[in-house]
Design an enzyme around this catalytic site. Structure first.
Site, mmCIF file in Angstrom:
data_model
loop_
_atom_site.group_PDB
_atom_site.id
_atom_site.type_symbol
_atom_site.label_atom_id
_atom_site.label_comp_id
_atom_site.label_asym_id
_atom_site.label_seq_id
_atom_site.Cartn_x
_atom_site.Cartn_y
_atom_site.Cartn_z
ATOM 1 C CE LYS A 120 32.364 88.678 75.343
ATOM 2 N NZ LYS A 120 31.696 89.163 75.672
ATOM 3 N NE ARG B 188 34.192 99.062 77.524
ATOM 4 C CZ ARG B 188 33.741 97.700 76.659
ATOM 5 N NH1 ARG B 188 34.490 97.074 76.193
ATOM 6 N NH2 ARG B 188 32.805 97.820 76.501
ATOM 7 C CD GLU C 119 25.496 87.888 74.055
ATOM 8 O OE1 GLU C 119 26.087 89.059 73.744
ATOM 9 O OE2 GLU C 119 24.729 87.600 73.287
#
Length: 574
Positions: free
Chosen positions: A286, A276, A51
RNA sequence: UGGGGUAUAGCGUAAAGGCAGCGCAGCUGGCUCUGAACCAGUUAGUCGGGGUUCGAAUCCCUGUACCCCAGCCA
């Protein structure tokens, strides 16, 4: 099945073949199983679907290298597709930075750069199909009401009062949602699945929300935007992706993608989830990275201490070093944490092979060679890279007065110390043997000058009589040295897990105050004046360095990528 | 305490019922014009409890721990 060791078929096979059996990770196994069954007609097609709402970090690098690597390994294709379904969070600025990072990593999407927003029309048609099948409905509940009626882990949700609207009414309302007749948040399109499902994702998930927000690629064309869960599987389907590799948290969304794709009767990719990346001594979320940037704890997204791809690039990491890193850490479904040393080691491994060797003195003191002729200068030959003969040699200038590292002299040295100390002989790299005679101190007792005598018979660094010296130290000629700023970067945090909930206080309390040390008066050998941004250097005996983007011809700035391994520091501690 | 996942050495990761191996880190030593690199050696492991089997990391039962999920975010 019973079999004796002698008749074990797998063992027989191993004995027959020259090569040991290849060990596959779980993703490669799935791919090879699918290849065997012909499930995708022998195609392999992967993608990276970011994204555009932030900068990529080393965790994304793992995903990119994985997906691209799989495609390449099996002769398949790789797409870069922006998952731009939420205009309120996204920006074209991020599109460009992400493209740059993906390209830099070496993942080649060829002509397959896509945007989810380019599929909005088709997604809309698919939604209409679902409505006609009676599998989707327009719901007038507010966000809060939807939350309240979703139920909990142990109690089922309650059906929306709008769940049984007629197909005609739904079609009409959905069209009018698209046409912008209704205000933001007033209506949604929901899939009609199962309000009692133990999987929350199946309790009539929202497919479209009303958002009168301009899209960075679509402008004001749309008043409704698809939700990730509705859009994502369709994007993969439309592009003919075979294996949609993503992280673990999407695992329980898979039944929903499956449901959509099956109801639509369209091409159906296989989603595969992996764990991850977690790294010690850093943070990866983030939100936290943004906070570090916004509050100036670091110097922007590309601060060399950041785990962002642009930060690692500015730090001096190479794409190859990140590929080495990914190969080392492997891929699995176990939620693991990688030690920071693994990343550091990966870049050392790559740079050791590639970096040009140079001499640089970070904390200079003068070395005066008392018996060297005043005013004389000579050129000595130095090897550029002992790991690669093709990198050749260079000349370095030498004279009576040199700079050496402050820590390469000790007035009162222990026996294990191999460097300069009164009465001891060392080699000046590529130059001469020198024997320390004395030192000069300032009023505060700091050593400012070391005096030596050299042996003219040892030119080039070897003695004719075969006598050996234990230490070799680096140096820079005072006549030709250039001044530079050198930035010594270290780990951003001083605890392995700044996110640990057991920590006292906030993760920011664990920032390493010594993560950046700026050295102003470093002395570099003249050859470093020609450095460019793409060059990678090893300052001998110190570490790997690269030019910083803020450097100018008159004011060079070098960043330390990583130090050399230092076994002396262990000896010194004893 | 509903559902979905995951547990192998300090950290990662293999072993598809048959010798628990590899990388990193650690430790020893060797070599060296970088106390780097390189080379050799070495320490250390199957989450617990039952079961099946000649044989289990692997299959079965059971327990435990950890991660993820109740956005009109992705």
């Amino acid at each position: 099945m019973t079999s004796t060791p002698e008749s074990n078929p797998r063992q027989d096979q191993n004995e027959r073949s020259e090569e040991p059996a290849r060990s596959l990770n779980f993703i490669e196994q799935i791919i090879e199983d699918d290849a065997k069954s012909g499930r995708f007609g022998n195609r392999v097609h992967t993608r990276f679907p970011p994204e555009p709402n932030g900068y990529l970090h080393v965790g994304h690098a793992k995903a990119i290298i994985l997906s691209y690597g799989i495609a390449k390994q099996y002769g398949g294709l790789f797409n870069l597709r922006f998952d731009d379904t939420n205009p309120s969070k996204e920006d074209v600025e991020y599109v460009e930075s992400i493209k740059e990072d993906v390209k830099w990593l070496g993942a080649d999407w060829q002509d397959r750069l896509f945007f989810a927003s380019d599929y909005f029309e088709q997604m809309y048609e698919y939604a209409v199909q679902l409505i006609k099948k009676g599998k989707a409905y327009v719901c007038d509940l507010t966000a809060e009401q939807i939350r309240e009626t979703r139920g909990t882990a142990t109690v089922p949700g309650t059906p929306s009062p709008y769940r049984d609207r007629s197909v005609e009414e739904n079609l009409d309302l959905f069209k009018r949602m698209r046409d912008g007749e209704f205000p933001d948040g007033s209506k949604t399109l929901r899939a009609k699945i199962d309000m009692a499902s133990p999987n929350f994702n199946l309790r009539d998930p929202v497919m479209y929300r009303i958002l009168h927000t301009p899209h960075h690629r679509q402008g004001t064309k749309w008043s409704i935007y698809p939700m990730y869960d509705w859009a994502h599987g369709l994007e993969d389907s439309i592009e003919g992706i075979t294996h949609s590799i993503c992280t673990l948290e999407f695992e329980h969304h898979r039944p929903l993608y499956d449901w959509f794709l099956n109801e639509l009767g369209v091409y159906h990719p296989q989603q595969i989830e992996f764990a991850r990346l977690n790294l010690t001594y850093t943070v990866m979320s983030k939100r936290k990275l943004l906070e570090l940037v916004k509050n100036n704890y670091v110097d922007g997204w590309d601060d060399p201490r950041m785990p962002t791809i642009c930060g690692l690039r500015r730090r001096g990491f190479t794409p190859e070093s990140l590929r080495i890193f990914c190969k080392t850490i492997g891929v699995a479904k176990f939620n693991s944490t990688i030690e920071a040393t693994v990343l550091e080691n990966a870049v050392r491994e790559d740079l050791n092979k590639k970096a040009l060797r140079r001499m640089a003195v970070l904390d200079p003191i003068k070395l005066v060679i008392d018996n060297y002729p005043e005013g004389q200068t000579e050129k000595l030959v130095a090897v550029n890279n002992p790991e690669n003969e093709a990198d050749g040699v260079r000349e370095v200038s030498f004279s009576k007065t040199l700079y050496i590292e402050r820590e390469d002299f000790m007035e009162d040295a222990p026996k294990k110390y191999y460097r300069l100390s009164p009465g001891r002989e060392v080699r000046l790299r590529y130059a001469y043997y020198v024997t320390c005679k004395s030192c000069v101190k300032d009023a505060d007792g700091n050593v400012v000058e070391v005096h030596c005598e050299y042996d003219p018979e040892t030119r080039g660094g070897q003695s004719a009589d075969g006598r050996r010296v234990q230490g070799t130290i680096h140096w820079v000629d005072t006549q030709t040295a250039i001044d530079a700023e050198v930035r010594l970067y270290d780990r951003l945090f001083n605890v392995p897990n700044p996110d640990d909930p057991d920590n006292l206080g906030d993760y920011k309390d664990y920032l390493n105050p010594e993560s950046l040390k700026v050295v102003k008066g470093a002395k570099l050998e003249a050859a470093l004046a020609d450095a460019s941004l793409d060059d990678r250097f090893q300052f001998e005996r110190i570490g790997y360095f690269t030019l910083d983007k803020t450097a100018t011809k008159d004011a060079p700035v070098f960043n330390r990528t990583v130090s050399l391994r230092d076994s002396w520091s262990k000896v010194a501690k004893k």
